[in-house]
Design an enzyme around this catalytic site. Structure first.
Site, PDB file in Angstrom:
ATOM      1  N   ASP A 306       4.916   2.822 -31.442  1.00 47.53           N
ATOM      2  CA  ASP A 306       5.792   1.859 -32.123  1.00 47.53           C
ATOM      3  C   ASP A 306       4.970   0.880 -32.976  1.00 47.53           C
ATOM      4  O   ASP A 306       3.752   0.805 -32.849  1.00 47.53           O
ATOM      5  CB  ASP A 306       6.598   1.103 -31.051  1.00 47.53           C
ATOM      6  CG  ASP A 306       7.727   0.259 -31.643  1.00 47.53           C
ATOM      7  OD1 ASP A 306       8.148   0.509 -32.784  1.00 47.53           O
ATOM      8  OD2 ASP A 306       8.195  -0.664 -30.934  1.00 47.53           O
ATOM      9  N   GLU A 309       4.009   0.483 -38.709  1.00 51.67           N
ATOM     10  CA  GLU A 309       4.155   0.456 -40.189  1.00 51.67           C
ATOM     11  C   GLU A 309       2.907  -0.146 -40.857  1.00 51.67           C
ATOM     12  O   GLU A 309       2.582   0.290 -41.952  1.00 51.67           O
ATOM     13  CB  GLU A 309       5.409  -0.344 -40.567  1.00 51.67           C
ATOM     14  CG  GLU A 309       6.703   0.341 -40.177  1.00 51.67           C
ATOM     15  CD  GLU A 309       6.920   0.357 -38.647  1.00 51.67           C
ATOM     16  OE1 GLU A 309       6.460  -0.587 -37.985  1.00 51.67           O
ATOM     17  OE2 GLU A 309       7.533   1.317 -38.150  1.00 51.67           O
ATOM     18  N   ASP A 404      15.050   1.279 -35.720  1.00 51.20           N
ATOM     19  CA  ASP A 404      16.085   0.388 -35.179  1.00 51.20           C
ATOM     20  C   ASP A 404      17.391   0.497 -35.955  1.00 51.20           C
ATOM     21  O   ASP A 404      17.564  -0.135 -36.996  1.00 51.20           O
ATOM     22  CB  ASP A 404      15.587  -1.055 -35.190  1.00 51.20           C
ATOM     23  CG  ASP A 404      14.397  -1.240 -34.265  1.00 51.20           C
ATOM     24  OD1 ASP A 404      14.140  -0.344 -33.438  1.00 51.20           O
ATOM     25  OD2 ASP A 404      13.733  -2.283 -34.378  1.00 51.20           O
TER      26      ASP A 404
END
Ligand code: MIG
Length: 644
Positions: A306, A309, A404
């Site tokens: 996770d 980015e 999300d």
């Protein structure tokens, strides 16, 4: 046939495993320089459909939109958001002509596709780019040509095709036991439970909070006996914590990204101030990947990556006030902290200092590569790995989830539209947070979403902390949830086979109808999909709907599954209104095809893939069967079943 042309000095992304033939002119594109960018233009005809862009917003047909490839953590995204978590710069034009293009650059790319009815595609990107042109006799052929260039998909173990339950907020053994018991007591099948950030010691990667999980190794083993595996999360940022082994090694060896001054770059994420591993350095990848051993030593066989980015809350550079001011809406068109921070953030690439912004879209992909390459060495069997951020080529190392989303009908519809595009760029192991991450998921939405997720390789229920609890056993009328989830297990011989066959042959697992049927209605349809070689689905994605319109491009067998079991009926081609009760799943078997069904079970370890019956009017089915773990995944494991 694919041809490539290189502009400037592009960073080698590793997206392609096969080099295309070099050319010095582009067939379908005009190129011009604009300031420090290159602009590519291509005229569209009225009838052209434009497929592609992988994990993106809006339709399967990308016409009419403006999209930016720039991996972004946007938990509030909708169809107007320019950027999501992955960057997949593939386009396929399908009309009188069929051709594709891939812009291979890890920097930002802007796609304007018939934007403001311009009648053309305009792509604006960094002047250092490899452009690959693809040709084929259909859109599907072009997609397959692309898949042949980017290599074989990650193939997780069979249990990863079982149902997974996740929630941000499971803190300790007690919380996870409650989930395991909840599912087993309700007889709703389950194979894995995710551990979100709270299992760690103060959100420090590769640690386990020993008060919450006094004996994780023993616990993982106990759960495995019940057919349930634990899948912990790993975040990109490493907490600044002298004395912590991961941190100490990273600092000592220069494995972290640096700032303007050449010091390790500092920014706040969950653990507080962190450094970010420089996954562009091969040694840093090896080091970070090896850290997963701290958890595999405890019996862990699956992970999710996770915040890669990478997501940044704030830094000393941009300031916390800045972060608070921009917190409610995170939109990649606006200046957010992450974007400012990316300009003070450098990688060491073959000894050269490279500004993050130039290679941004590869960061998460390289984190997944780091994990995957080492896990492959550490573990004797196949493992599960999926990531939030991605770039083309990362499908060889792991799957992705779509980040999300929210508990709303439009997010379910978007999930449906995203799946074929994501498959086009190779990420066969993918799916969304079933039920939605943000927001509160009601019973009807959960059932409809599950009924769709039955067909996506990654089938995981996940939700955010503070939202309504959405484990399947918490809704009244458990038999409906039992029924829908058990269909997944009955279909596993098919889902697993079709997935592995697609991976082995460089094919897609989920396709748009237009890839197999050329009639106009099939080409334009955005809410029906093909799943493997035999199944067409028409999921119900409208609140309160008792029926929906279904387009059958050919005669098919309609299969209806509910608490009473299967019902099959031959249906002639054409348009029809089909009733689908909230606890029913309806799908279609294409003519001349079969679908193997097994008995189902509470977990994959109890499934017998060899004991199947064939539904549909086909004569035979090629079934892929193995033990669910072997690394020796080959065509030799395919058996041909004849209809009795
Ligand atoms: O800032 O780990 O997308 O799945 O539950 C949020 C907590 C961080 C974002 C992930 C989500 C996960 C959550 N994470």
């Amino acid at each position: 046939m694919a041809k490539q042309i290189i502009f400037g000095r592009p960073y080698e992304t590793g997206a392609l495993v096969k080099e295309a033939e070099t050319t010095d002119t582009l067939e379908n594109w005009q190129v011009e320089k604009f300031n420090d960018k290159l602009v590519f233009r291509c005229k569209l005809t009225e009838n052209d459909i434009v497929y592609g862009l992988g994990e993106q917003v809006r339709g399967i047909n990308k016409r009419g939109g403006r999209y930016i490839s720039y991996n972004t953590d946007n938990p509030n995204h909708n169809d107007e958001s320019p950027s999501l978590y992955g960057s997949h710069n593939l386009l396929i034009v399908d009309g009188e002509r069929h051709f594709g293009v891939f812009f291979d650059t890890p920097a930002r790319v802007l796609f304007e596709i018939d934007w403001q009815n311009s009648g053309e595609i305009v792509v604006t990107c960094d002047p250092n780019v490899k452009v690959v042109e693809l040709a084929g006799e259909s859109a599907y052929a072009v997609a397959k040509e692309f898949l042949s260039l980017i290599g074989q998909s990650h193939i997780p173990p069979l249990w990863a095709f079982g149902f997974g339950q996740s929630r941000w907020g499971y803190k300790n053994r007690k919380d996870i036991d409650a989930v395991a018991d909840g599912y087993r007591n309700a007889n709703i099948p389950l194979d894995w439970i995710c551990m979100d950030i709270d299992y760690m010691d103060r959100f420090i990667d590769f640690t386990v909070n020993s008060k919450r999980f006094p004996d994780l190794k023993g616990y993982a083993e106990t759960l495995k006996q019940r057919g349930i595996r634990l899948v912990p999360i790993i975040d990109a940022g490493v907490k600044i914590e002298p004395g912590n082994d991961t941190y100490d090694q990273g600092v000592k060896n220069g494995y972290f990204c640096t700032n303007h001054e050449g010091e390790p770059f500092k920014a706040a994420v969950w653990p507080g101030m962190t450094h970010f591993p420089d996954f562009f350095q091969p040694e840093a990848r090896e080091w970070f990947g090896n850290e997963y051993r701290k958890l595999t030593d405890l019996g862990i066989e699956g992970f999710w990556n996770d915040m890669n980015e990478p997501a940044i809350f704030y830094s000393e550079y941009t300031g916390i006030l800045n972060a608070l001011a921009s917190a409610p809406s995170i939109d990649s068109e606006k200046e957010t902290n992450a974007y400012k921070d990316y300009r003070n953030f450098y990688h060491n690439i073959d000894g050269e200092r490279v500004l993050h912004d130039k290679v941004h879209n590869l960061y998460g992909a390289l984190m997944t590569r780091a994990a995957s390459e080492q896990l492959n060495k550490i573990l004797p069997s196949r493992f599960l790995l999926f990531s939030r951020a991605s770039y083309v080529g990362a499908h060889r190392y792991g799957g992705i989830w779509t980040g999300d989303n929210g508990s709303s009908w439009d997010h379910l519809a978007r999930n449906v539209r995203q799946m074929p595009s994501i498959n086009m760029v190779g990420f066969l192991y993918s799916g969304a947070d079933t039920g939605g991450f943000g927001g509160n998921c009601g019973r009807e939405l959960m059932l409809r979403w599950l009924a769709f997720s039955v067909f996506t390789p990654l089938m995981r229920n996940h939700s955010a902390i503070l939202t309504k609890r959405q484990e399947c056993y918490r809704y009244g009328g458990q038999e409906d949830f039992q029924s829908v989830v058990s269909l997944r297990y009955k279909l596993l011989p098919y889902i697993y086979s079709e997935f592995v066959k697609a991976a082995l042959s460089g094919d897609m697992y989920i396709k748009p109808l237009g890839f197999e049927y050329s009639d106009e209605r099939s080409r334009r349809i955005e809410d029906q999909l093909l799943v493997g070689e035999s199944i067409m689905i028409a999921p119900v994605i409208e609140k309160g709907a008792k029926s929906r319109t279904v387009w059958l491009p050919e005669d098919m067998t309609e299969v209806r599954y509910d608490t009473n079991g299967f019902g099959c009926e031959k249906i002639p081609k054409g348009l029809r209104e089909v009733k689908v009760a909230p606890n029913e799943v309806v799908f279609y078997i294409r003519s001349g095809k079969c679908v193997p069904i097994c008995k189902g079970a509470q977990c994959t370890s109890e499934i017998n893939l060899r004991d199947v019956v064939l539904l549909g009017d086909g004569k035979e089915y090629r079934q892929y069967i193995d033990d669910g773990f072997t690394k020796n995944v080959t065509e030799n494991n395919i058996v041909v079943l004849q209809k009795k």
